[in-house]
Each structure stands twice: as C-alpha cells, then as structure tokens.
Write a protein that holds these residues in place. Structure first.
Motif, PDB file in Angstrom:
ATOM      1  N   UNK A  50       0.827  -1.200   0.000  1.00  0.00           N
ATOM      2  CA  UNK A  50       0.000   0.000   0.000  1.00  0.00           C
ATOM      3  C   UNK A  50       0.863   1.254   0.000  1.00  0.00           C
ATOM      4  N   UNK A  51       0.326   2.321  -0.570  1.00  0.00           N
ATOM      5  CA  UNK A  51       1.013   3.604  -0.460  1.00  0.00           C
ATOM      6  C   UNK A  51       1.149   3.965   1.013  1.00  0.00           C
ATOM      7  N   UNK A  52       2.334   4.378   1.407  1.00  0.00           N
ATOM      8  CA  UNK A  52       2.584   4.771   2.789  1.00  0.00           C
ATOM      9  C   UNK A  52       1.972   6.139   3.073  1.00  0.00           C
ATOM     10  N   UNK A  53       2.036   6.548   4.322  1.00  0.00           N
ATOM     11  CA  UNK A  53       1.549   7.884   4.675  1.00  0.00           C
ATOM     12  C   UNK A  53       2.293   8.948   3.874  1.00  0.00           C
ATOM     13  N   UNK A  54       3.614   8.849   3.812  1.00  0.00           N
ATOM     14  CA  UNK A  54       4.401   9.839   3.066  1.00  0.00           C
ATOM     15  C   UNK A  54       4.068   9.809   1.583  1.00  0.00           C
ATOM     16  N   UNK A  55       3.909   8.612   1.024  1.00  0.00           N
ATOM     17  CA  UNK A  55       3.547   8.500  -0.393  1.00  0.00           C
ATOM     18  C   UNK A  55       2.139   9.033  -0.632  1.00  0.00           C
ATOM     19  N   UNK A  56       1.243   8.794   0.321  1.00  0.00           N
ATOM     20  CA  UNK A  56      -0.111   9.317   0.193  1.00  0.00           C
ATOM     21  C   UNK A  56      -0.137  10.828   0.199  1.00  0.00           C
ATOM     22  N   UNK A  57       0.652  11.436   1.077  1.00  0.00           N
ATOM     23  CA  UNK A  57       0.725  12.901   1.107  1.00  0.00           C
ATOM     24  C   UNK A  57       1.348  13.441  -0.176  1.00  0.00           C
ATOM     25  N   UNK A  58       2.342  12.739  -0.695  1.00  0.00           N
ATOM     26  CA  UNK A  58       2.940  13.155  -1.970  1.00  0.00           C
ATOM     27  C   UNK A  58       1.912  13.068  -3.098  1.00  0.00           C
ATOM     28  N   UNK A  59       1.081  12.030  -3.064  1.00  0.00           N
ATOM     29  CA  UNK A  59       0.017  11.911  -4.059  1.00  0.00           C
ATOM     30  C   UNK A  59      -0.944  13.099  -3.949  1.00  0.00           C
ATOM     31  N   UNK A  60      -1.345  13.445  -2.737  1.00  0.00           N
ATOM     32  CA  UNK A  60      -2.257  14.572  -2.559  1.00  0.00           C
ATOM     33  C   UNK A  60      -1.616  15.873  -3.036  1.00  0.00           C
ATOM     34  N   UNK A  61      -0.328  16.028  -2.795  1.00  0.00           N
ATOM     35  CA  UNK A  61       0.378  17.203  -3.325  1.00  0.00           C
ATOM     36  C   UNK A  61       0.286  17.253  -4.849  1.00  0.00           C
ATOM     37  N   UNK A  62       0.492  16.105  -5.485  1.00  0.00           N
ATOM     38  CA  UNK A  62       0.422  16.053  -6.946  1.00  0.00           C
ATOM     39  C   UNK A  62      -0.995  16.337  -7.439  1.00  0.00           C
ATOM     40  N   UNK A  63      -1.976  15.781  -6.757  1.00  0.00           N
ATOM     41  CA  UNK A  63      -3.378  15.981  -7.142  1.00  0.00           C
ATOM     42  C   UNK A  63      -3.754  17.456  -7.036  1.00  0.00           C
ATOM     43  N   UNK A  64      -3.174  18.151  -6.091  1.00  0.00           N
ATOM     44  CA  UNK A  64      -3.433  19.589  -5.910  1.00  0.00           C
ATOM     45  C   UNK A  64      -3.096  20.378  -7.171  1.00  0.00           C
ATOM     46  N   UNK A  65      -2.211  19.832  -8.028  1.00  0.00           N
ATOM     47  CA  UNK A  65      -1.857  20.522  -9.269  1.00  0.00           C
ATOM     48  C   UNK A  65      -3.015  20.560 -10.264  1.00  0.00           C
ATOM     49  N   UNK A  66      -4.001  19.672 -10.105  1.00  0.00           N
ATOM     50  CA  UNK A  66      -5.184  19.741 -10.965  1.00  0.00           C
ATOM     51  C   UNK A  66      -5.968  21.019 -10.680  1.00  0.00           C
ATOM     52  N   UNK A  67      -6.204  21.244  -9.400  1.00  0.00           N
ATOM     53  CA  UNK A  67      -7.029  22.372  -8.984  1.00  0.00           C
ATOM     54  C   UNK A  67      -6.936  22.500  -7.474  1.00  0.00           C
ATOM     55  N   UNK A  68      -6.987  23.716  -6.984  1.00  0.00           N
ATOM     56  CA  UNK A  68      -6.858  23.934  -5.537  1.00  0.00           C
ATOM     57  C   UNK A  68      -7.949  23.217  -4.761  1.00  0.00           C
ATOM     58  N   UNK A  69      -9.150  23.184  -5.305  1.00  0.00           N
ATOM     59  CA  UNK A  69     -10.259  22.552  -4.592  1.00  0.00           C
ATOM     60  C   UNK A  69     -10.637  21.200  -5.191  1.00  0.00           C
ATOM     61  N   UNK A  70      -9.680  20.516  -5.785  1.00  0.00           N
ATOM     62  CA  UNK A  70      -9.932  19.215  -6.405  1.00  0.00           C
ATOM     63  C   UNK A  70     -10.668  18.284  -5.432  1.00  0.00           C
ATOM     64  N   UNK A  71     -11.722  17.652  -5.925  1.00  0.00           N
ATOM     65  CA  UNK A  71     -12.474  16.699  -5.119  1.00  0.00           C
ATOM     66  C   UNK A  71     -11.726  15.373  -5.061  1.00  0.00           C
ATOM     67  N   UNK A  72     -11.462  14.898  -3.851  1.00  0.00           N
ATOM     68  CA  UNK A  72     -10.793  13.621  -3.619  1.00  0.00           C
ATOM     69  C   UNK A  72     -11.694  12.754  -2.757  1.00  0.00           C
ATOM     70  N   UNK A  73     -11.953  11.540  -3.215  1.00  0.00           N
ATOM     71  CA  UNK A  73     -12.744  10.573  -2.457  1.00  0.00           C
ATOM     72  C   UNK A  73     -11.791   9.492  -1.946  1.00  0.00           C
ATOM     73  N   UNK A  74     -11.706   9.325  -0.644  1.00  0.00           N
ATOM     74  CA  UNK A  74     -10.921   8.249  -0.052  1.00  0.00           C
ATOM     75  C   UNK A  74     -11.820   7.032   0.095  1.00  0.00           C
TER      76      UNK A  74
END
Length: 371
Positions: A50-74
């Motif tokens: 599984x993606x680790x906590x650090x990898x998960x945060x890095x993913x969220x950082x990357x997703x933020x590049x789509x849009x500041x208020x990008x909708x993310x469903x966990x």
C-alpha cells in the motif's frame, strides 16, 4: 483534448480534459466485510505494498496541481482500516483539497471517529445501503449487524455536520428494494443518493445484473421521483440516465444535490480517475486497465496525456451502438461495463436498451482493446 468528427450540439462544455471532476484514491483493500459486489475483492488485512503515509501525502500534493479545490474521495476496501486516515484528511484539507470519504458500515465507524474526521476537514461522507431492512442489507454485505452499524454511522455524520451521501448497488437481488431504500435515504436526511448499476468486476462477477429494459424502467422511475424527494439523485456507471432525462425533454439532475451548480456528467477517464491502493492509475476502479503508477509517473500528466485517457474522452472513437448513438456526447455509456464485457473500453455498454437510428448492427473494435 482532441475530438474527432463534427461537434455534436449535445456536447457538454466541460474542462474534463484538464482535470477530473472526481478523483478516487483507494487507500486500502482491507475490509471486515465480504460484500457480494465488491470491486476490490477486499481482504481482512492490509496489502504490504500500500502507499505509505508519506507516499499518500505526496500523491495529494500532486493531485493539488489539478485544482486547488480538487475533489478527492478516499475509498477502499474500508478506509477506516488505515490508522493514518484522519492525518490524510487533515493534510488534504490543509493544502486546499475537498476531502470526502466512503467508509464501510462496520464497528470501526464510530461516532468518535466521525467527529475526528469532521474536525480534520472532511466535507462529505458516503455510506452504502443495499437493502431497506437488516436481513436484505446484511445478506448482501456478508456481515450480520452491518445495517444497524451503517444507520448509526449515517446519523452520527449528520450530528457531526457532515453532508451524507447514500450509495446503493442495483442488481437482480436489490432492484426490488429501491423504493423502500429511497424512503430510508430521505429519513436519514441524505443530500444525495448515488445509484450504482452493477459492473461485473471483482466479486461482482457472480451477481446477476438487471436487464437493459429493467434498467430503463429504473432510470425512468428515478427521473420521475427526482422532483418529489428531498435529496439529489445521481447514477453511477449508468450515464444513459442523461438520455432518459433528455428524452423526457428535460435536463437530467443526475450528478448534483439540490441547489448545487449544474455541470456535465462524467464517465471513466473523462472527468473521473482512480488510484489503487498500490498506486496504479486507472480511468475508474471498475475499469482496471492501468495507464501509469503514481510512484513513477506524474498523475496530472497521465490523466491529461495518456493514450487510454485521451481515447476515453473522445466520444467519436466509441464503437458499436455507442459509437452510432446521437447521445454519445452527453452519455457515452459505461466504459467500465464495456471493458468488463468485451475487453475493449470503447465498445458498447451492454446495459443500454436504446437503439440509435444510425445503428447498423456492426459491433466494431477499437484500437485500445484489452489484451
């Protein structure tokens, strides 16, 4: 986004070539339940890769590049099985993402945990009801007591000030429950009812889908009740609900709760993206054809430029009935179901009963068919 052919007057104005309206991250496959329809074929334990906590945060950082208020469903599995879930929600909120959650109805989903998630910035919680009674729901979920746990969690979410969404799977074993479930959705004060039409992947392959004509009847019923219920209605993996609305000479309200800004619908790869628990990038969790891996690839680049995603956004590359359909630019069919049925994500959706006037009976095959 490249689109071939003459633009259709029904083509919706969207920016889905640049960013997904919905990005789902399957944070884990671990789950206590054994649901009959489970896409993830969930297991009791967490996967070691599984993606680790650090990898998960890095993913969220990357997703933020789509849009500041990008909708993310966990999602999962059951995201409550991750001990860092509140931390991930708080991190995503702090960097400007809109964080939402689809937990399982188990004892892990306590009022205290829901309060903690709300305090961390969670914007919406979705729980599943696949029967209007404990016997029906628990049989489908494979766990006695799941119905009561789900109701308790739904009420706790409302008390915590979280907008509540209810998800329901439509298959031969649940379709007769829909009117009673709709009443329960209203009683719980939900803002949105997401009605998911079964895609035969994972454990869902053993379930019987409803027929195309029964699907049409259900969508007509959903369209008819939408003005009389206190919640929004959307369909999942059944975009032909938009056609039903257009044929009724009205724009369908299939993807927003009451009062929200209307937008065009989305399908796999076109306004929708999915990251698996191990980092694979899919057009949808129900279309498990990887176009990249977040550990090695830029998710923004994959979504915008990968051949598979570009193909799915080009409705003029659809084949068979969907390719001939006059509604293809507002519907497009379930690409996930097409892939599950044929191995070709651009083939026709076998659940649609509509026969286009231009349909000549030739199925055809795209150039992105599966192996």
């Amino acid at each position: 986004m490249s689109v071939r052919g003459v633009p259709s007057p029904m083509r919706p104005p969207t920016d889905t070539g640049e960013r997904p309206m919905v990005l789902i991250w399957e944070v884990t496959q671990a789950c206590e339940l054994a649901c009959e329809h489970c896409r993830a074929d969930a297991k009791p334990g967490r996967h070691p890769d599984e993606l680790s906590t650090a990898e998960g945060k890095a993913l969220l950082d990357d997703v933020r590049e789509f849009s500041e208020n990008q909708l993310v469903v966990l999602s999962g599995g059951d995201p409550m099985q991750r001990p860092d879930l509140v931390e991930l929600v708080e991190y995503g909120t702090d960097i400007g993402l809109t964080m939402t959650l689809t937990p399982s109805g188990t004892s892990a989903l306590t009022a205290d945990s829901i309060e903690a998630l709300s305090a961390a910035g969670l914007k919406r919680m979705a729980v599943s009801l696949d029967g209007a009674t404990a016997d029906a729901h628990d049989a489908f979920r494979g766990e006695r007591g799941s119905f009561e746990e789900t109701l308790r969690a739904a009420r706790a979410a409302t008390r915590a000030g979280l907008p509540l969404q209810i998800n329901t799977t439509v298959c031969a074993g649940t379709v007769d429950e829909l009117p009673a479930i709709a009443e329960l959705v209203a009683d719980l004060g939900a803002v949105l009812w997401s009605v998911f039409f079964l895609v035969p992947v994972g454990r869902g392959r053993i379930l019987d889908p409803v027929s195309p004509q029964r699907t049409e009847d259900v969508m007509t019923w959903l369209h008819d009740i939408r003005a009389d219920v206190p919640f929004g209605i959307k369909t999942t993996e059944a975009p032909h609900y938009r056609r039903v609305g257009l044929e009724a000479r009205e724009q369908p309200t299939d993807d927003q709760p009451p009062g929200a800004k209307r937008r065009a619908g989305i399908i796999a790869g076109d306004g929708f993206a999915f990251v698996s628990h191990t980092g694979d990038i899919y057009p949808s969790g129900f279309l498990p054809k990887a176009a990249g891996d977040v550990r090695t690839d830029d998710i923004v680049d994959v979504y915008r430029n990968a051949d598979l995603f570009e193909a799915l956004r080009d409705r003029d590359r659809l084949t068979g009935k969907c390719g001939a359909c006059e509604y293809r630019h507002v519907c497009g069919g379930s690409r996930s179901r097409a892939y599950a049925a044929t191995g070709d994500p651009l083939a026709s959706d076998p659940l649609c009963a509509h026969v286009p006037e231009r349909w000549d009976g030739e199925a055809g095959k795209s150039d992105v068919a599966g192996d």
